[in-house]
Scaffold this active site. Structure first.
Site, PDB file in Angstrom:
ATOM      1  N   ASN A   9     -29.140  35.094  -6.536  1.00 17.40           N
ATOM      2  CA  ASN A   9     -28.083  35.540  -7.520  1.00 17.40           C
ATOM      3  C   ASN A   9     -28.173  34.061  -8.272  1.00 17.40           C
ATOM      4  O   ASN A   9     -27.452  33.013  -7.865  1.00 17.40           O
ATOM      5  CB  ASN A   9     -26.728  35.667  -6.870  1.00 17.40           C
ATOM      6  CG  ASN A   9     -25.872  35.887  -7.934  1.00 17.40           C
ATOM      7  OD1 ASN A   9     -26.121  36.020  -8.962  1.00 17.40           O
ATOM      8  ND2 ASN A   9     -24.458  35.969  -7.578  1.00 17.40           N
ATOM      9  N   TRP A  10     -28.695  34.015  -9.613  1.00 20.38           N
ATOM     10  CA  TRP A  10     -28.665  32.884 -10.512  1.00 20.38           C
ATOM     11  C   TRP A  10     -27.314  32.808 -11.030  1.00 20.38           C
ATOM     12  O   TRP A  10     -27.124  31.680 -11.576  1.00 20.38           O
ATOM     13  CB  TRP A  10     -29.687  33.193 -11.616  1.00 20.38           C
ATOM     14  CG  TRP A  10     -30.823  32.923 -11.015  1.00 20.38           C
ATOM     15  CD1 TRP A  10     -31.762  32.592  -9.800  1.00 20.38           C
ATOM     16  CD2 TRP A  10     -32.315  32.811 -12.044  1.00 20.38           C
ATOM     17  NE1 TRP A  10     -32.736  32.194  -9.633  1.00 20.38           N
ATOM     18  CE2 TRP A  10     -33.271  32.529 -11.052  1.00 20.38           C
ATOM     19  CE3 TRP A  10     -32.416  33.040 -13.320  1.00 20.38           C
ATOM     20  CZ2 TRP A  10     -34.615  32.422 -11.619  1.00 20.38           C
ATOM     21  CZ3 TRP A  10     -33.745  32.912 -13.795  1.00 20.38           C
ATOM     22  CH2 TRP A  10     -34.774  32.689 -12.887  1.00 20.38           C
ATOM     23  N   LYS A  11     -26.192  33.717 -10.946  1.00 23.61           N
ATOM     24  CA  LYS A  11     -25.134  33.397 -11.588  1.00 23.61           C
ATOM     25  C   LYS A  11     -25.556  33.368 -13.099  1.00 23.61           C
ATOM     26  O   LYS A  11     -26.325  33.593 -13.706  1.00 23.61           O
ATOM     27  CB  LYS A  11     -24.093  32.599 -10.907  1.00 23.61           C
ATOM     28  CG  LYS A  11     -24.059  32.803  -9.353  1.00 23.61           C
ATOM     29  CD  LYS A  11     -22.956  32.081  -8.854  1.00 23.61           C
ATOM     30  CE  LYS A  11     -23.049  32.077  -7.221  1.00 23.61           C
ATOM     31  NZ  LYS A  11     -21.853  31.871  -6.634  1.00 23.61           N
ATOM     32  N   HIS A  95     -19.443  41.936  -7.010  1.00 23.51           N
ATOM     33  CA  HIS A  95     -19.419  40.371  -6.602  1.00 23.51           C
ATOM     34  C   HIS A  95     -17.994  39.595  -6.581  1.00 23.51           C
ATOM     35  O   HIS A  95     -17.131  39.996  -7.475  1.00 23.51           O
ATOM     36  CB  HIS A  95     -20.411  39.561  -7.398  1.00 23.51           C
ATOM     37  CG  HIS A  95     -20.565  38.143  -6.785  1.00 23.51           C
ATOM     38  ND1 HIS A  95     -19.769  37.158  -6.958  1.00 23.51           N
ATOM     39  CD2 HIS A  95     -21.698  37.767  -6.095  1.00 23.51           C
ATOM     40  CE1 HIS A  95     -20.243  36.079  -6.289  1.00 23.51           C
ATOM     41  NE2 HIS A  95     -21.286  36.366  -5.890  1.00 23.51           N
ATOM     42  N   GLU A  97     -16.903  37.069  -7.561  1.00 24.47           N
ATOM     43  CA  GLU A  97     -16.453  36.283  -8.882  1.00 24.47           C
ATOM     44  C   GLU A  97     -16.015  37.435  -9.970  1.00 24.47           C
ATOM     45  O   GLU A  97     -15.317  37.274 -10.903  1.00 24.47           O
ATOM     46  CB  GLU A  97     -17.884  35.422  -9.504  1.00 24.47           C
ATOM     47  CG  GLU A  97     -17.815  34.205  -8.392  1.00 24.47           C
ATOM     48  CD  GLU A  97     -19.113  33.712  -8.469  1.00 24.47           C
ATOM     49  OE1 GLU A  97     -19.925  34.130  -9.233  1.00 24.47           O
ATOM     50  OE2 GLU A  97     -19.482  32.845  -7.398  1.00 24.47           O
ATOM     51  N   GLU A 163     -19.915  38.735   1.878  1.00 20.70           N
ATOM     52  CA  GLU A 163     -19.876  37.366   1.498  1.00 20.70           C
ATOM     53  C   GLU A 163     -18.220  36.855   1.549  1.00 20.70           C
ATOM     54  O   GLU A 163     -17.504  37.008   0.716  1.00 20.70           O
ATOM     55  CB  GLU A 163     -20.222  37.320  -0.062  1.00 20.70           C
ATOM     56  CG  GLU A 163     -21.432  37.824  -0.395  1.00 20.70           C
ATOM     57  CD  GLU A 163     -22.304  37.106  -1.683  1.00 20.70           C
ATOM     58  OE1 GLU A 163     -22.981  36.506  -1.711  1.00 20.70           O
ATOM     59  OE2 GLU A 163     -21.355  37.463  -2.734  1.00 20.70           O
ATOM     60  N   GLY A 169     -20.335  29.241  -2.871  1.00 20.76           N
ATOM     61  CA  GLY A 169     -20.715  28.049  -3.458  1.00 20.76           C
ATOM     62  C   GLY A 169     -19.807  26.759  -3.158  1.00 20.76           C
ATOM     63  O   GLY A 169     -19.664  25.729  -3.708  1.00 20.76           O
ATOM     64  N   SER A 207     -22.931  30.161   0.772  1.00 27.66           N
ATOM     65  CA  SER A 207     -23.801  28.887   1.117  1.00 27.66           C
ATOM     66  C   SER A 207     -24.899  28.827   1.971  1.00 27.66           C
ATOM     67  O   SER A 207     -25.099  27.975   3.069  1.00 27.66           O
ATOM     68  CB  SER A 207     -22.741  27.962   1.684  1.00 27.66           C
ATOM     69  OG  SER A 207     -21.819  27.626   0.773  1.00 27.66           O
ATOM     70  N   GLY A 228     -26.982  32.104  -3.703  1.00 24.04           N
ATOM     71  CA  GLY A 228     -26.543  31.757  -5.068  1.00 24.04           C
ATOM     72  C   GLY A 228     -27.091  30.607  -5.382  1.00 24.04           C
ATOM     73  O   GLY A 228     -28.444  30.399  -5.690  1.00 24.04           O
ATOM     74  N   GLY A 229     -26.420  29.424  -5.229  1.00 17.71           N
ATOM     75  CA  GLY A 229     -26.997  27.984  -5.658  1.00 17.71           C
ATOM     76  C   GLY A 229     -28.395  27.761  -4.898  1.00 17.71           C
ATOM     77  O   GLY A 229     -29.376  27.302  -5.880  1.00 17.71           O
TER      78      GLY A 229
HETATM   79  C1  PEP Z   1     -23.492  34.401  -4.342  1.00 16.84           C
HETATM   80  O1  PEP Z   1     -23.515  34.071  -5.458  1.00 16.84           O
HETATM   81  O2  PEP Z   1     -23.457  35.366  -3.918  1.00 16.84           O
HETATM   82  C2  PEP Z   1     -23.452  33.192  -3.232  1.00 16.84           C
HETATM   83  C3  PEP Z   1     -23.457  33.348  -1.954  1.00 16.84           C
HETATM   84  O3  PEP Z   1     -23.447  31.880  -3.682  1.00 16.84           O
HETATM   85  P1  PEP Z   1     -23.826  30.550  -2.905  1.00 16.84           P
HETATM   86  O4  PEP Z   1     -24.987  30.746  -2.101  1.00 16.84           O
HETATM   87  O5  PEP Z   1     -24.089  29.400  -3.985  1.00 16.84           O
HETATM   88  O6  PEP Z   1     -22.466  30.277  -1.918  1.00 16.84           O
END
Ligand code: PEP
Length: 248
Positions: A9-11, A95, A97, A163, A169, A207, A228-229
């Protein structure tokens, strides 16, 4: 056994030129370029992904979809059939966010799930509790309530992503025991509601990195990872995809 699914997930990250080199490295990496790996990119770059992934095994995913299924006067919105038309196989729905910053509620998420399925995509429905809710012992209640939204697409193909909001994040990862317990509960609830025939994958997100992917992905209750990251960096993402491959 179903392949474990890894979705990056590039956000709200990426630019055309930088994407070209990252996507090309993904295509060149046999651990990444295989069935069961995909990238959820921002809307403006979906066409770029679709063009570069054409003929590869990688899946294109969107990060959101409009609750409105039909074309019309909804300025700024992108409907499910447009995403399918762009070649998206998966779309994230709910999600944390989006729930947190854009006030997405149950009614809205039901419509998004239905729109995604009607357009032939597989929704990746995200659930998870805040730290406050976990510390108050409300995990099962909160996630159980979020899962009820899936009734809108009972019997259809979907993926769930667990999640914990406090692990997204933040670099803070849920323990292996917490992840396993949460996934067992989610699988149990989904089976109760949608019958024993449901073969549902529950991805873990929060994470996930190269150094914890092996332990997380080797859990039988974990059907893959939402990353994500770490999906913005080729080495780490490759290692996560390798961990998912090993556990097949
Ligand atoms: C996400 O954006 O769904 C996520 C899990 O981010 P991260 O891996 O950066 O915690």
């Amino acid at each position: 056994m179903q392949a474990k699914l890894v979705l990056g997930n590039w956000k709200m990250n990426g630019r055309h030129a930088a994407n070209v080199s990252l996507l090309q490295s993904m295509l060149d990496d046999a651990d990444i370029n295989r069935e069961g790996v995909g990238i959820a990119a921002p809307y403006p770059y979906l066409a770029q992904l679709a063009a570069m992934f054409a003929g590869s095994k990688l899946a294109v995913a969107a990060q959101d979809v409009s609750r409105y299924a039909l074309d019309g006067a909804f300025t700024g919105e992108v409907c499910a059939s447009m995403l399918a038309d762009m070649g998206c196989r998966y779309v994230l729905v709910g999600h944390s966010e989006r729930r947190q910053y854009f006030g997405e509620n149950d009614a809205c998420l039901r419509e998004k799930l239905q729109a995604a399925v009607a357009a032939g995509m597989v929704p990746v429905y995200c659930v998870g509790e805040t730290l406050e809710e976990r510390e108050a012992g409300r995990f099962a209640e909160v996630v159980g309530e979020q899962l009820k939204t899936l009734d809108a697409i009972a019997g259809q193909e979907y993926v769930v992503a667990y999640e914990p909001v406090w692990a997204i994040g933040t670099g803070r990862v849920a323990s292996i025991e917490q992840i396993d317990a949460a996934h067992q509960l989610i699988l149990e609830r989904v089976l109760q509601c949608h019958g024993a025939s449901a073969s549902i994958r529950v991805l873990y997100g929060g994470s996930v990195k190269a150094d914890n992917a092996d332990a997380i992905l080797s859990l039988a209750s974990v059907g893959g990872a939402l990353v994500g990251g770490a999906s913005l960096e080729i080495k780490g993402f490759g290692k996560i995809c390798q961990s998912a491959k090993k556990t097949l």
